[in-house]
Design a protein around this motif. Structure first.
Motif, mmCIF file in Angstrom:
data_model
loop_
_atom_site.group_PDB
_atom_site.id
_atom_site.type_symbol
_atom_site.label_atom_id
_atom_site.label_comp_id
_atom_site.label_asym_id
_atom_site.label_seq_id
_atom_site.Cartn_x
_atom_site.Cartn_y
_atom_site.Cartn_z
ATOM 1 N N PRO A 8 0.809 -1.227 0.000
ATOM 2 C CA PRO A 8 0.000 0.000 0.000
ATOM 3 C C PRO A 8 0.841 1.274 0.000
ATOM 4 O O PRO A 8 0.487 2.253 -0.677
ATOM 5 C CB PRO A 8 -0.828 -0.133 1.283
ATOM 6 C CG PRO A 8 -0.911 -1.606 1.526
ATOM 7 C CD PRO A 8 0.389 -2.162 1.063
ATOM 8 N N ARG A 63 1.958 1.979 -3.450
ATOM 9 C CA ARG A 63 0.859 2.445 -4.293
ATOM 10 C C ARG A 63 0.522 3.901 -3.997
ATOM 11 O O ARG A 63 0.154 4.659 -4.897
ATOM 12 C CB ARG A 63 -0.375 1.562 -4.109
ATOM 13 C CG ARG A 63 -0.163 0.109 -4.507
ATOM 14 C CD ARG A 63 -1.494 -0.593 -4.795
ATOM 15 N NE ARG A 63 -2.447 -0.466 -3.715
ATOM 16 C CZ ARG A 63 -2.594 -1.319 -2.715
ATOM 17 N NH1 ARG A 63 -1.780 -2.395 -2.635
ATOM 18 N NH2 ARG A 63 -3.507 -1.147 -1.780
ATOM 19 N N GLN A 64 0.639 4.307 -2.745
ATOM 20 C CA GLN A 64 0.396 5.706 -2.404
ATOM 21 C C GLN A 64 1.477 6.598 -3.000
ATOM 22 O O GLN A 64 1.199 7.707 -3.467
ATOM 23 C CB GLN A 64 0.355 5.876 -0.878
ATOM 24 C CG GLN A 64 -0.859 5.263 -0.207
ATOM 25 C CD GLN A 64 -2.157 5.967 -0.590
ATOM 26 O OE1 GLN A 64 -2.161 7.114 -1.030
ATOM 27 N NE2 GLN A 64 -3.275 5.273 -0.409
ATOM 28 N N ARG A 65 2.689 6.103 -3.007
ATOM 29 C CA ARG A 65 3.799 6.904 -3.526
ATOM 30 C C ARG A 65 3.790 6.972 -5.056
ATOM 31 O O ARG A 65 4.129 7.995 -5.655
ATOM 32 C CB ARG A 65 5.120 6.289 -3.056
ATOM 33 C CG ARG A 65 6.354 7.068 -3.499
ATOM 34 C CD ARG A 65 7.616 6.364 -3.028
ATOM 35 N NE ARG A 65 8.821 6.982 -3.588
ATOM 36 C CZ ARG A 65 10.032 6.446 -3.501
ATOM 37 N NH1 ARG A 65 10.206 5.287 -2.863
ATOM 38 N NH2 ARG A 65 11.063 7.053 -4.053
ATOM 39 N N PRO A 67 1.028 6.264 -7.721
ATOM 40 C CA PRO A 67 -0.280 5.899 -8.270
ATOM 41 C C PRO A 67 -0.142 5.415 -9.709
ATOM 42 O O PRO A 67 0.777 5.809 -10.428
ATOM 43 C CB PRO A 67 -1.071 7.203 -8.185
ATOM 44 C CG PRO A 67 -0.048 8.280 -8.112
ATOM 45 C CD PRO A 67 1.122 7.699 -7.394
ATOM 46 N N GLN A 98 -9.412 4.706 -3.538
ATOM 47 C CA GLN A 98 -8.263 4.916 -2.664
ATOM 48 C C GLN A 98 -7.296 5.962 -3.215
ATOM 49 O O GLN A 98 -6.289 6.270 -2.588
ATOM 50 C CB GLN A 98 -7.514 3.593 -2.464
ATOM 51 C CG GLN A 98 -8.322 2.551 -1.695
ATOM 52 C CD GLN A 98 -7.593 1.222 -1.595
ATOM 53 O OE1 GLN A 98 -6.484 1.063 -2.099
ATOM 54 N NE2 GLN A 98 -8.218 0.249 -0.943
ATOM 55 N N GLN A 149 -5.428 5.561 -5.786
ATOM 56 C CA GLN A 149 -4.216 4.898 -6.284
ATOM 57 C C GLN A 149 -4.272 4.592 -7.777
ATOM 58 O O GLN A 149 -3.267 4.178 -8.358
ATOM 59 C CB GLN A 149 -3.992 3.603 -5.493
ATOM 60 C CG GLN A 149 -3.730 3.868 -4.023
ATOM 61 C CD GLN A 149 -3.829 2.615 -3.175
ATOM 62 O OE1 GLN A 149 -4.127 1.534 -3.687
ATOM 63 N NE2 GLN A 149 -3.588 2.737 -1.880
#
Length: 387
Positions: free
Chosen positions: A230, A233-235, A237, A261, A263
């Motif tokens: 996760p 994925r946040q860093r 997208p 989210q 992402q």
């Protein structure tokens, strides 16, 4: 030598065929190799140039009206275009060679060069609308028989064509595509204005470019991406640029959780002037397509200095070579691991980015234009046309 080219796909948002027409004939016109005439919908103009935005918007509005008010708009448009093409092409085009870059030619009393980018309607009919498959099955065999010469854009496309039709080698020429000079590495100061408009940060996203349709295999990419940590994925997208095609219901359902989210970002159609910066600003590029006649987006990413992961099918190994990572398009785990490597291992990413730049530089639109003109010259000689 006079050449008539069908530029009608330039009136719609540019897909792969539109990009082929745009870059090939821009290069040919710039080199002044032939006397070009271009069909734009229902008119024929001297020379070659991209149609004005107003012309493209008018054509798109007309198509929407036809789809709304006519029960069989595709068939109706086809009959109208054929009749107008036949009428207009009779005036002042005697002795011309007609180049149809979009599979199915219009009526023309003269030599025909046909470009066939891929055979996906035959190899994978399940990845196309039924109507499109029926049209191709009905009309392409006659077009191939009628053509004086056929251009394909990869050796893989040539082999696919010959699997389906008995076309001899001396009737087919492979002319590789290329990345336009606009696709190049850019520093953050150059990237910032465009990426800010799109809400993105330089080297802060994973990119995929292509029409949203089944053969682009985005569902596998979404599944692979969803299995990444996760925090990563946040860093980084996942950004997908491309128009919505057909049969996207299941794809959109799978995408909802990632979209909610933040992402996954589906940009839809991106302005042409924004595309080079969108490529150059990506940390990595993924092209998981199951079937490509060439795979130009992968080459454009490589020319932009971005490391790539591609599927190991059809023409993509031929184009990317050793300059990118390749995975089975059905292997979710391998795709995920390749993406993780490019996003987490800077040395591997940098090495592949450099190899990609070197590989992309070996392709040239000027060479594509000159090789295409050599085909015209051969036909003119065989047919006894005046130069």
């Amino acid at each position: 030598m006079k050449v008539l080219v069908n530029g009608t796909p330039l009136l719609a948002p540019l897909t792969g065929i539109g990009q082929y027409i745009r870059h090939l004939f821009t290069a040919m016109d710039r080199l002044a190799l032939v006397d070009l005439c271009t069909v734009y919908g229902i008119r024929i103009e001297d020379g070659f140039q991209l149609p004005a935005a107003t012309s493209a918007h008018t054509a798109q509005r007309l198509n929407r009206l036809l789809q709304r008010w006519m029960p069989f708009p595709r068939a109706t448009r086809h009959v109208l275009q054929q009749a107008l093409f036949r009428y207009r092409s009779k005036a002042g085009l005697k002795g011309a060679i007609y180049h149809e870059p979009n599979y199915l030619p219009m009526p023309f009393d003269g030599p025909l060069v046909l470009t066939i980018c891929d055979m996906s309607c035959f190899d994978h009919p399940e990845t196309h609308p039924v109507e499109r498959v029926h049209v191709m099955e009905k009309r392409l065999p006659a077009a191939i028989e009628r053509a004086d010469h056929i251009l394909v854009i990869s050796e893989d496309s040539k082999h696919a064509l010959q699997r389906w039709f008995d076309v001899p080698d001396d009737k087919i020429t492979v002319t590789y595509l290329a990345a336009d000079a606009r696709f190049r590495p850019r520093d953050n100061a150059q990237l910032q204005p465009v990426l800010s408009e799109l809400g993105l940060d330089p080297q802060g996203y994973l990119l995929c470019v292509g029409t949203l349709e089944p053969r682009k295999n985005l569902q596998t990419l979404f599944t692979a991406y969803a299995g990444m940590p996760p925090a990563l994925r946040q860093r980084f997208p996942l950004v997908v640029a491309g128009m919505s095609g057909w049969n996207t219901g299941a794809l959109m359902k799978d995408a909802q959780n990632l979209i909610h989210q933040g992402q996954l970002r589906l940009l839809g159609y991106v302005k042409d002037e924004q595309i080079p910066s969108l490529y150059a600003g990506a940390a990595a590029f993924c092209y998981p397509s199951r079937y490509e006649g060439f795979g130009l987006p992968a080459l454009e990413a490589m020319a932009s200095g971005v490391p790539v992961v591609v599927a190991n099918r059809t023409s993509l190994p031929e184009v990317v070579g050793p300059a990118g990572m390749m995975v089975d398009p059905d292997d979710v785990d391998a795709m995920r691991e390749s993406l993780l490597t490019l996003l987490e291992d800077g040395s591997v990413a940098s090495r592949l980015a450099n190899l990609g730049l070197q590989r992309a530089a070996t392709f040239s639109w000027e060479r594509c234009a000159r090789e295409t003109v050599q085909v015209y010259e051969h036909i003119a000689q065989v047919r006894g046309l005046e130069g």
